[in-house]
Design a protein around this motif. Structure first.
Motif, PDB file in Angstrom:
ATOM      1  N   LEU A  53      -4.432  -2.809   5.328  1.00  0.00           N
ATOM      2  CA  LEU A  53      -4.471  -1.375   5.037  1.00  0.00           C
ATOM      3  C   LEU A  53      -4.887  -0.684   6.337  1.00  0.00           C
ATOM      4  CD1 LEU A  53      -3.936   0.170   2.425  1.00  0.00           C
ATOM      5  CD2 LEU A  53      -6.406   0.254   2.057  1.00  0.00           C
ATOM      6  N   LEU A  54      -4.188   0.390   6.690  1.00  0.00           N
ATOM      7  CA  LEU A  54      -4.445   1.091   7.955  1.00  0.00           C
ATOM      8  C   LEU A  54      -5.157   2.426   7.707  1.00  0.00           C
ATOM      9  CD1 LEU A  54      -1.027   0.550   9.794  1.00  0.00           C
ATOM     10  CD2 LEU A  54      -2.920  -1.040   9.495  1.00  0.00           C
ATOM     11  N   ASN A  55      -5.995   2.803   8.648  1.00  0.00           N
ATOM     12  CA  ASN A  55      -6.697   4.084   8.536  1.00  0.00           C
ATOM     13  C   ASN A  55      -5.780   5.231   8.940  1.00  0.00           C
ATOM     14  OD1 ASN A  55      -8.967   5.748   8.104  1.00  0.00           O
ATOM     15  ND2 ASN A  55      -9.339   5.851  10.314  1.00  0.00           N
ATOM     16  N   ASP A  56      -6.075   6.394   8.432  1.00  0.00           N
ATOM     17  CA  ASP A  56      -5.459   7.648   8.903  1.00  0.00           C
ATOM     18  C   ASP A  56      -6.482   8.734   8.680  1.00  0.00           C
ATOM     19  OD1 ASP A  56      -4.868   9.324   6.348  1.00  0.00           O
ATOM     20  OD2 ASP A  56      -4.073   7.337   5.840  1.00  0.00           O
ATOM     21  N   ASP A  57      -6.189   9.950   9.173  1.00  0.00           N
ATOM     22  CA  ASP A  57      -7.177  11.036   9.104  1.00  0.00           C
ATOM     23  C   ASP A  57      -7.063  11.889   7.842  1.00  0.00           C
ATOM     24  OD1 ASP A  57      -8.145  10.249  11.565  1.00  0.00           O
ATOM     25  OD2 ASP A  57      -6.946  11.713  12.695  1.00  0.00           O
ATOM     26  N   THR A  59      -5.687  10.717   4.304  1.00  0.00           N
ATOM     27  CA  THR A  59      -5.784  10.167   2.940  1.00  0.00           C
ATOM     28  C   THR A  59      -7.241  10.233   2.465  1.00  0.00           C
ATOM     29  OG1 THR A  59      -3.953   8.651   3.430  1.00  0.00           O
ATOM     30  CG2 THR A  59      -5.292   8.143   1.497  1.00  0.00           C
ATOM     31  N   PRO A  60      -7.499  10.815   1.302  1.00  0.00           N
ATOM     32  CA  PRO A  60      -8.875  10.908   0.802  1.00  0.00           C
ATOM     33  C   PRO A  60      -9.486   9.520   0.545  1.00  0.00           C
ATOM     34  CG  PRO A  60      -7.418  12.352  -0.448  1.00  0.00           C
ATOM     35  CD  PRO A  60      -6.539  11.463   0.383  1.00  0.00           C
ATOM     36  N   MET A  61     -10.755   9.390   0.848  1.00  0.00           N
ATOM     37  CA  MET A  61     -11.456   8.123   0.666  1.00  0.00           C
ATOM     38  C   MET A  61     -11.339   7.620  -0.775  1.00  0.00           C
ATOM     39  SD  MET A  61     -14.872   8.474   2.939  1.00  0.00           S
ATOM     40  CE  MET A  61     -14.804   8.398   4.723  1.00  0.00           C
ATOM     41  N   VAL A  64      -8.085   5.869  -1.563  1.00  0.00           N
ATOM     42  CA  VAL A  64      -8.021   4.504  -1.017  1.00  0.00           C
ATOM     43  C   VAL A  64      -8.826   3.548  -1.910  1.00  0.00           C
ATOM     44  CG1 VAL A  64      -8.529   3.035   0.977  1.00  0.00           C
ATOM     45  CG2 VAL A  64      -7.695   5.378   1.327  1.00  0.00           C
ATOM     46  N   MET A  83     -12.820   0.081   1.924  1.00  0.00           N
ATOM     47  CA  MET A  83     -12.314   1.385   2.385  1.00  0.00           C
ATOM     48  C   MET A  83     -13.098   1.839   3.618  1.00  0.00           C
ATOM     49  SD  MET A  83     -13.151   4.794   2.552  1.00  0.00           S
ATOM     50  CE  MET A  83     -14.502   4.903   1.397  1.00  0.00           C
ATOM     51  N   VAL A  86     -12.045  -0.056   6.725  1.00  0.00           N
ATOM     52  CA  VAL A  86     -10.778   0.484   7.262  1.00  0.00           C
ATOM     53  C   VAL A  86     -11.055   1.798   8.000  1.00  0.00           C
ATOM     54  CG1 VAL A  86      -8.456   1.303   6.703  1.00  0.00           C
ATOM     55  CG2 VAL A  86      -9.442  -0.589   5.404  1.00  0.00           C
ATOM     56  N   HIS A  87     -11.857   2.655   7.392  1.00  0.00           N
ATOM     57  CA  HIS A  87     -12.186   3.972   7.968  1.00  0.00           C
ATOM     58  C   HIS A  87     -12.862   3.805   9.341  1.00  0.00           C
ATOM     59  CE1 HIS A  87     -13.427   8.174   8.085  1.00  0.00           C
ATOM     60  NE2 HIS A  87     -14.691   7.790   8.269  1.00  0.00           N
ATOM     61  N   LEU A 120      -0.979   7.243   3.817  1.00  0.00           N
ATOM     62  CA  LEU A 120      -1.550   5.893   3.846  1.00  0.00           C
ATOM     63  C   LEU A 120      -0.487   4.834   4.187  1.00  0.00           C
ATOM     64  CD1 LEU A 120      -4.098   4.169   3.238  1.00  0.00           C
ATOM     65  CD2 LEU A 120      -3.274   3.998   0.889  1.00  0.00           C
TER      66      LEU A 120
HETATM   67  N1  TYC Z   1     -10.069   8.127   7.243  1.00  0.00           N
HETATM   68  C1  TYC Z   1      -9.850   8.680   5.914  1.00  0.00           C
HETATM   69  C2  TYC Z   1     -10.714   9.903   5.725  1.00  0.00           C
HETATM   70  O1  TYC Z   1     -11.635  10.121   6.503  1.00  0.00           O
HETATM   71  C3  TYC Z   1     -10.181   7.652   4.826  1.00  0.00           C
HETATM   72  C4  TYC Z   1      -9.285   6.473   4.832  1.00  0.00           C
HETATM   73  C5  TYC Z   1      -9.816   5.207   4.666  1.00  0.00           C
HETATM   74  C6  TYC Z   1      -7.899   6.588   4.967  1.00  0.00           C
HETATM   75  C7  TYC Z   1      -9.013   4.076   4.622  1.00  0.00           C
HETATM   76  C8  TYC Z   1      -7.071   5.481   4.957  1.00  0.00           C
HETATM   77  O2  TYC Z   1      -6.821   3.119   4.718  1.00  0.00           O
HETATM   78  C9  TYC Z   1      -7.641   4.219   4.773  1.00  0.00           C
HETATM   79  N2  TYC Z   1     -10.433  10.672   4.686  1.00  0.00           N
END
Ligand code: TYC
Length: 127
Positions: A53-57, A59-61, A64, A83, A86-87, A120
């Motif tokens: 699973l990859l992080n992004d800015d 997608t809500p915690m 995930v 989660m 990943v964050h 995501l």
């Molecule tokens: N970074 C995201 C945020 O701050 C949370 C997040 C966690 C997104 C894990 C993707 O795979 C993920 N809302």
């Protein structure tokens, strides 16, 4: 820890036939021109694939966390911990499966995220 349903697929590999020694013969006679052989069978494990699973800015915690509970059989506490990993680290392995199961998990996560309009990303790689 993520749930890890390892399918117990067993395949057999028949190795080349090996000559037997005189002591392997039951009759004790010199075989002269003939050679007895025995088949050695070795069990092969199917290859395993990590689902990442990859992080992004964006997608809500909580989304995930829900994904990890729903598709990877984690408790809320496990899912929250993974989660956060990943964050903080950018990615995490969320499970290890056979090719077919890993492929299905990735497709389920990507489809669920797309339907909820979150960016995501979920991928797989051979272990
Ligand atoms: N970074 C995201 C945020 O701050 C949370 C997040 C966690 C997104 C894990 C993707 O795979 C993920 N809302």
């Amino acid at each position: 820890m993520p749930a890890n349903p390892l399918p117990m697929t067993m395949e057999c590999l028949d190795l080349p036939l090996l000559p037997l020694t005189m002591t392997d013969r039951k009759d004790g006679n010199d075989p002269d021109a003939s050679v007895l052989t025995k088949t050695r069978t070795k069990t092969q494990r199917p290859p395993l694939y990590k689902v990442l699973l990859l992080n992004d800015d964006y997608t809500p915690m909580e989304f995930v966390v829900h994904i990890l509970e729903r598709f990877f059989g984690m408790t809320h506490a496990q899912a929250f911990e993974v989660m956060l990993t990943v964050h903080k680290k950018g990615l995490a392995v969320v499970g290890v499966f056979s090719f077919e199961v890993a492929e299905t998990k990735v497709a389920q996560v990507m489809d669920f995220a797309r339907r909820h309009q979150h960016p995501l990303q979920c991928t797989m790689e051979k272990e």
